[in-house]
Design a protein around this motif. Structure first.
Motif, short mmCIF file in Angstrom:
data_model
loop_
_atom_site.label_atom_id
_atom_site.label_comp_id
_atom_site.label_asym_id
_atom_site.label_seq_id
_atom_site.Cartn_x
_atom_site.Cartn_y
_atom_site.Cartn_z
N GLY A 1 -20.46 -5.88 -0.14
CA GLY A 1 -19.43 -5.60 -0.88
C GLY A 1 -19.57 -4.07 -1.81
O GLY A 1 -20.57 -3.36 -1.62
N VAL A 2 -18.48 -4.08 -2.61
CA VAL A 2 -18.57 -3.05 -3.48
C VAL A 2 -19.93 -2.65 -4.18
O VAL A 2 -20.36 -1.60 -4.50
N ALA A 3 -20.22 -3.82 -4.66
CA ALA A 3 -21.36 -3.90 -5.67
C ALA A 3 -22.78 -3.36 -4.63
O ALA A 3 -23.65 -2.50 -4.91
N GLY A 4 -22.91 -3.97 -3.62
CA GLY A 4 -23.91 -3.78 -2.67
C GLY A 4 -23.93 -2.24 -2.19
O GLY A 4 -24.98 -1.84 -2.04
N PHE B 1 -18.41 -13.28 -4.75
CA PHE B 1 -17.83 -14.44 -5.09
C PHE B 1 -16.83 -15.14 -3.75
O PHE B 1 -16.52 -14.18 -2.97
N ALA C 1 -26.39 -8.97 -3.95
CA ALA C 1 -24.90 -8.57 -4.20
C ALA C 1 -24.10 -9.60 -3.39
O ALA C 1 -23.35 -8.93 -2.66
N HIS D 1 -0.38 -6.63 -12.07
CA HIS D 1 -0.29 -5.46 -11.05
C HIS D 1 0.40 -5.77 -9.94
O HIS D 1 1.21 -4.98 -9.48
N SER E 1 -18.35 -4.69 -11.56
CA SER E 1 -19.37 -4.78 -10.65
C SER E 1 -20.16 -3.62 -10.20
O SER E 1 -21.42 -3.66 -10.01
N ARG F 1 -20.17 -18.21 -4.46
CA ARG F 1 -19.94 -18.31 -3.01
C ARG F 1 -20.27 -19.99 -2.63
O ARG F 1 -21.38 -20.54 -3.16
N PHE G 1 -5.98 -2.21 -9.26
CA PHE G 1 -5.97 -1.53 -10.51
C PHE G 1 -7.31 -1.18 -10.77
O PHE G 1 -8.22 -1.86 -10.35
N LYS H 1 -1.20 -11.25 -2.37
CA LYS H 1 -1.58 -9.71 -2.08
C LYS H 1 -1.44 -9.36 -0.60
O LYS H 1 -1.12 -8.38 -0.27
N GLY I 1 -16.75 -6.28 1.67
CA GLY I 1 -16.61 -7.38 1.03
C GLY I 1 -15.28 -7.66 0.56
O GLY I 1 -14.25 -7.39 1.19
N ARG I 2 -14.74 -8.31 -0.41
CA ARG I 2 -13.32 -8.60 -0.80
C ARG I 2 -12.47 -7.10 -0.96
O ARG I 2 -11.39 -7.33 -0.75
N VAL I 3 -13.09 -6.47 -1.76
CA VAL I 3 -12.40 -4.93 -1.96
C VAL I 3 -11.54 -4.45 -0.57
O VAL I 3 -10.76 -4.16 -0.63
N GLY J 1 -25.89 -8.04 0.68
CA GLY J 1 -24.36 -8.24 0.62
C GLY J 1 -23.85 -6.82 0.48
O GLY J 1 -24.29 -6.07 -0.20
C1 LIG Z 1 -6.90 -11.63 -5.68
C2 LIG Z 1 -7.92 -10.44 -6.18
C3 LIG Z 1 -7.58 -9.13 -6.76
C4 LIG Z 1 -8.27 -8.19 -7.05
N1 LIG Z 1 -7.77 -7.34 -7.56
C5 LIG Z 1 -8.62 -6.20 -8.32
C6 LIG Z 1 -8.34 -4.99 -8.79
O1 LIG Z 1 -6.91 -4.58 -8.49
N2 LIG Z 1 -9.12 -4.08 -9.45
C7 LIG Z 1 -10.56 -4.52 -9.70
O2 LIG Z 1 -11.21 -3.83 -10.33
N3 LIG Z 1 -11.00 -5.64 -9.05
C8 LIG Z 1 -10.12 -6.39 -8.57
N4 LIG Z 1 -10.55 -7.83 -8.03
C9 LIG Z 1 -12.07 -7.96 -8.26
C10 LIG Z 1 -12.91 -7.12 -7.05
O3 LIG Z 1 -12.50 -7.92 -5.66
C11 LIG Z 1 -14.43 -7.68 -7.34
O4 LIG Z 1 -14.65 -7.16 -8.30
C12 LIG Z 1 -15.19 -7.07 -6.15
O5 LIG Z 1 -14.85 -7.87 -5.00
C13 LIG Z 1 -16.55 -7.47 -6.23
O6 LIG Z 1 -17.48 -6.90 -5.34
P1 LIG Z 1 -18.83 -7.85 -4.92
O7 LIG Z 1 -19.69 -6.76 -4.15
O8 LIG Z 1 -19.64 -8.08 -6.16
O9 LIG Z 1 -18.47 -8.79 -4.21
P2 LIG Z 1 -17.73 -9.20 -2.89
O10 LIG Z 1 -16.49 -8.32 -2.70
O11 LIG Z 1 -17.47 -10.59 -2.73
O12 LIG Z 1 -18.81 -8.79 -1.69
C14 LIG Z 1 -20.06 -9.36 -1.62
C15 LIG Z 1 -20.29 -9.19 0.00
O13 LIG Z 1 -21.65 -10.06 0.25
C16 LIG Z 1 -21.62 -10.46 1.50
N5 LIG Z 1 -22.56 -11.69 1.43
C17 LIG Z 1 -22.26 -12.98 0.85
N6 LIG Z 1 -23.53 -13.82 1.30
C18 LIG Z 1 -24.16 -13.12 1.96
C19 LIG Z 1 -25.40 -13.33 2.38
N7 LIG Z 1 -26.06 -14.32 2.32
N8 LIG Z 1 -25.88 -12.28 3.24
C20 LIG Z 1 -25.61 -11.34 3.40
N9 LIG Z 1 -24.38 -10.78 2.85
C21 LIG Z 1 -23.62 -11.91 2.32
C22 LIG Z 1 -20.11 -11.11 1.65
O14 LIG Z 1 -19.68 -10.96 2.94
C23 LIG Z 1 -19.57 -9.61 0.96
O15 LIG Z 1 -19.24 -8.74 2.13
C24 LIG Z 1 -9.79 -8.63 -7.54
C25 LIG Z 1 -10.20 -9.69 -6.83
C26 LIG Z 1 -9.22 -10.78 -6.48
C27 LIG Z 1 -9.79 -12.15 -6.35
#
Ligand SMILES: Cc1cc2nc3c(=O)[nH]c(=O)nc-3n(C[C@H](O)[C@H](O)[C@H](O)COP(=O)(O)OP(=O)(O)OC[C@H]3O[C@@H](n4cnc5c(N)ncnc54)[C@H](O)[C@@H]3O)c2cc1C
Lengths: 137, 644
Positions: B151-154, B328, B325, B401, B541, B490, B188, B353, B179-181, B149
């Motif tokens: 995303g920001v965590a990975g 969601f 990582a 926000h 995260s 997910r 914020f 957004k 990822g989502r970020v 994964g």
């Molecule tokens: C509308 C919205 C607004 C937000 N605004 C803010 C904000 O202003 N401030 C803030 O601090 N937080 C905000 N957040 C929260 C923020 O988006 C999350 O905290 C952050 O995205 C979490 O990162 P993550 O890496 O855990 O997950 P994700 O961002 O979901 O990244 C996970 C990654 O794993 C990959 N993946 C999934 N399954 C697999 C697999 N089987 N094999 C390989 N890769 C895989 C995905 O493609 C993705 O790239 C917001 C969330 C939402 C929904």
């Protein structure tokens, strides 16, 4: 064998450290209740259970023995399923020799997240053991 | 000489003692032959109790201890370390799980739970009585971690591991990391954009020699265990080479006949099956959506840098640990839930957004200028026992926000927040204060009387019995309804199912212990980070991902891992060398040897994995697994069948 006045049968579960233990623990965490007369002995792999242990459990008063088998999830390899099946077969022969009903030994593959399935299996085994003790009388 | 045992029975606050009469348990075992001392303790794992145990072992010259508390998955190592600190070989400590397997499992039956606990502790005593001092085996641990994964965590976990001189394999399922970020504009609490965050993380990663990034890739199978996991990774081709420039790509996009809703904008815009990258998307290389593409060949005809005949590739990698990582999904409302999918003025927060980000000077949706906006909170979160009962944590803050951004970016915006209690915890509270100052209106519904969306003659209204004004019915006509959708696990569970990772009641991946082992899973060597575990904002995260990276590093950093000295032993007198055990052993750990001139089975203890598969097949019962010998198991059975 279970006596009819009992609410629940006494069941010994052979469970494995890596696979079924987490499932049984999670059943507790989720407060999925099952009879408190179910006791677990943890071992590394279900294919390492000796038939003599199972026979000893009956001798000492357990109504049923349940093997939470690793199945295809076994960390020690795929031959686990076949070997666990073989030891169950061997135990059934020993049970027949002692006139112990083979259905008092139950085995089901249990994955590390199979908490609900564990509880379901145990409850149905308990019901079976209570019912069969009833008809025996 | 018989053992001198100390037995400790834990209250676990009230987790155990609310359902199990721990004092009764102690009384029931205090006179067991070799029990020299027995105690109940509020928290067996607490520092003070650990110190007391060390003193007890030393002062009373104990040769073994039994701890009856939570699952050994949580504290086996804690109490092993206690033993070692007291110079007692750690294999002389035996654990009884009286929380998950007694107090919690039987919280409906206190008498039954107490009786069961007595027998479980007696069984542990029976085992401890026979316990012997052992020396652990050592195995090689590969200094490499797979981070699944991007995303920001990975990304943060990968950087942290790379800083520690560990080889990192970052595996991202999508064509781009982020990822989502990467999908968000301004965020914020720092007001940085998602693009700024992801660009800076990618820039830090991409230059590192010890990081390999696989995009468009998934783990499709794995074998092995902690120290040496073997992973098969399947990579789907992008079909477009890096030499394809923007002009050529545009030509290919122009001729592509396939149009699909763009997942990057949550479907508020469309894209072709062949597409480029947004500013926040890395690597900067266009791609073809394999699932949508019909392989019609139109793009190949206009670009020499496109090759649709490319095939998926498979690589096999070995790593010592795996860090999950996978993030969601935003909750997708049911059709009709607050008008979703039925009323075209209803969208979700992620869509809103993107709408803000994509609009200049005026906020326009479906051709209509938006002025009055209703936000309906807790959609897909806090649903009670029937649905997602958890709070998604990020959404109150993100909504307020976004509402502030909308108000500042566009003229004449009026925000109406239909909430169920605002949860802008910690520093995020300043946003709420700012929004009130800007004149946003907050109307609050109760759980059983939520806001209602209805439309009349093409006009949309939101109605609520507002508990802040004595439950007066309030209604507002709005141009747009934003459903504040929470986080859900997910929907694609392939990879978590592959690794057999336990999930909690909320269906997110489950840690071993929320407070004490928050990033470890029941599968040794696999950690979890970020929102695959539970709803989190970015800061949360990243906290969890840094902690998972450190944990993963601790598994492999020494180059070797201690493994249990649990191997089989042959009774040379009973063994008649029939070959059954060596045939049963899947690891070829048993060979023929000699005892004088008698042929017997001999175990290679460095190869034996301690499964015990060889033990039931021995016709003379000459083979036993250390710590799981027939004597130990039968003594435990004796204890479990004692009358109490
Ligand atoms: C509308 C919205 C607004 C937000 N605004 C803010 C904000 O202003 N401030 C803030 O601090 N937080 C905000 N957040 C929260 C923020 O988006 C999350 O905290 C952050 O995205 C979490 O990162 P993550 O890496 O855990 O997950 P994700 O961002 O979901 O990244 C996970 C990654 O794993 C990959 N993946 C999934 N399954 C697999 C697999 N089987 N094999 C390989 N890769 C895989 C995905 O493609 C993705 O790239 C917001 C969330 C939402 C929904």
């Amino acid at each position: 064998m279970a006596d009819i006045s009992k609410k629940s049968a006494k069941i010994l579960v052979f469970s494995t450290e890596k696979i079924s233990d987490p499932a049984i623990d999670m059943a507790g965490l989720l407060k999925l209740h099952y009879p408190p007369t179910v006791y677990t002995i943890t071992i590394p792999c279900s294919s390492g259970i000796k038939p003599s242990w199972i026979m000893y459990a009956y001798e000492k008063g357990f109504d049923g023995v349940f093997i939470a088998a690793d199945g295809s999830d076994c960390v020690f390899g795929e031959s686990c399923t076949e070997k666990t099946g073989a030891l169950v077969g061997k135990t059934h022969i020993l049970m027949q020799e002692k006139q112990i009903e083979p259905a008092r030994l139950r085995m089901a593959a249990m994955c590390s997240v199979c908490s609900e399935s564990f509880v379901k299996q145990i409850k149905s085994f308990n019901e079976y053991l209570l019912k069969s003790s009833n008809t025996e009388k | 000489m018989d053992k001198r045992l100390g037995v400790y029975i834990c209250h676990c606050g009230g987790n155990i003692s609310d359902y199990v009469d721990v004092e009764k348990v102690r009384e029931a075992i205090e006179n067991d032959g070799c029990v020299l001392m027995s105690k109940t303790t509020q928290f067996a794992c607490s520092d003070s109790n650990q110190k007391e145990m060390v003193l007890d072992i030393q002062e009373q010259n104990l040769s073994g201890i039994v701890v009856a508390s939570c699952s050994p998955k949580l504290h086996l190592n804690t109490f092993r370390q206690v033993s070692e600190r007291a110079d007692l070989n750690k294999y002389n400590y035996v654990h009884a799980n009286i929380r998950e397997q007694a107090s919690w499992a039987h919280s409906d039956d206190k008498k039954g739970a107490t009786e069961k606990t007595i027998l479980l502790v007696k069984a542990a005593i029976a085992k401890a009585r026979l316990a012997e001092s052992l020396t652990p085996n050592k195995i090689m641990a590969i200094n490499a971690v797979a981070v699944i994964g991007g995303g920001v965590a990975g990304l943060k976990a990968a950087i942290s591991l790379s800083d520690k001189n560990t080889q990192v394999v970052l595996i991202e399922r999508e064509p781009f990391i982020g990822g989502r970020v990467g999908q968000w504009g301004e965020m914020f609490t720092t007001n940085q954009t998602g693009n700024e965050l992801i660009s800076s993380l990618y820039a830090q990663l991409v230059t590192r020699k010890n990081v390999q990034i696989y995009t468009n890739s998934e783990v499709v199978s794995y074998s092995g265990s902690i120290g040496d996991f073997s992973l098969k990774i399947e990579t789907t081709p992008r079909y477009i080479s890096q030499d394809c420039d923007a002009k050529e790509l545009q030509k290919a996009m122009d001729v592509c006949p396939v149009v699909v809703p763009d997942p990057f904008t949550f479907g508020i815009t469309n894209r072709k099956a062949i597409y480029g990258f947004a500013a926040s998307q890395y690597p900067k290389q266009a791609t073809i959506d394999d699932a949508a593409c019909t392989h019609c060949g139109a793009c190949e005809k206009v670009s020499k840098n496109i090759d649709l005949s490319l095939q998926k590739e498979m690589v096999e990698l070995h790593v010592g640990s795996v860090l999950m990582a996978t993030g969601f999904d935003p909750y997708t409302p049911e059709n009709g839930e607050f008008g979703y999918a039925e009323n075209e003025s209803v969208i979700t927060l992620p869509q809103f957004k993107k709408l803000i980000d994509n609009s200049e000077s005026k906020l326009i949706y479906k051709g209509k200028e938006i002025k009055n906006i209703a936000y309906i909170y807790c959609v897909g979160s806090r649903q009670g026992d029937e649905g997602n009962s958890y709070c998604s944590r990020y959404c109150c803050t993100s909504t307020i926000h976004s509402a502030i951004i909308a108000k500042k970016k566009f003229k004449n915006i009026h925000n109406f927040h239909f909430n169920r209690g605002i949860r802008t915890y910690g520093k995020q509270e300043v946003l709420y204060a700012e929004s009130l100052k800007l004149g946003d209106l907050y109307l609050q519904a109760t759980d059983d009387s939520p806001a209602e969306v209805y439309s009349e003659n093409g006009r949309t209204w939101v109605k609520v019995n507002d508990i802040l004004t004595e439950s007066k019915e309030m209604q507002v006509e709005v141009d747009l309804v934003v459903l504040v959708t929470g986080m859900v696990p997910r929907s694609d569970k392939k990879v978590s199912t592959l690794f057999k990772l336990p999930k909690g009641r909320d269906r997110f991946l489950n840690e071993i212990h929320m407070k004490l082992r928050p990033v470890e899973t029941a599968i040794d060597g696999i950690t979890i980070a970020g929102t695959c575990q539970s709803p989190k904002n970015v800061a949360e995260s990243v906290n969890s991902s840094l902690s998972a990276a450190t944990k993963a590093f601790s598994y492999i950093s020494k180059g070797e891992l201690e493994t249990e000295p649990i191997v089989v032993e042959i009774d040379a007198v009973k063994c008649t060398w029939c070959n059954e055990c060596s045939t049963a052993c899947p690891f070829d750990a048993i060979t023929q040897g000699l005892d004088g001139d008698r042929k017997i089975a001999v175990v290679n203890t460095t190869v034996c994995k301690g499964c015990g598969m060889c033990t039931p097949v021995c016709p003379t019962d000459a083979i036993d697994l250390v710590t799981f010998s027939s004597k130990e198991i039968m003594n435990m059975i004796d204890a479990l069948t004692e009358q109490i």
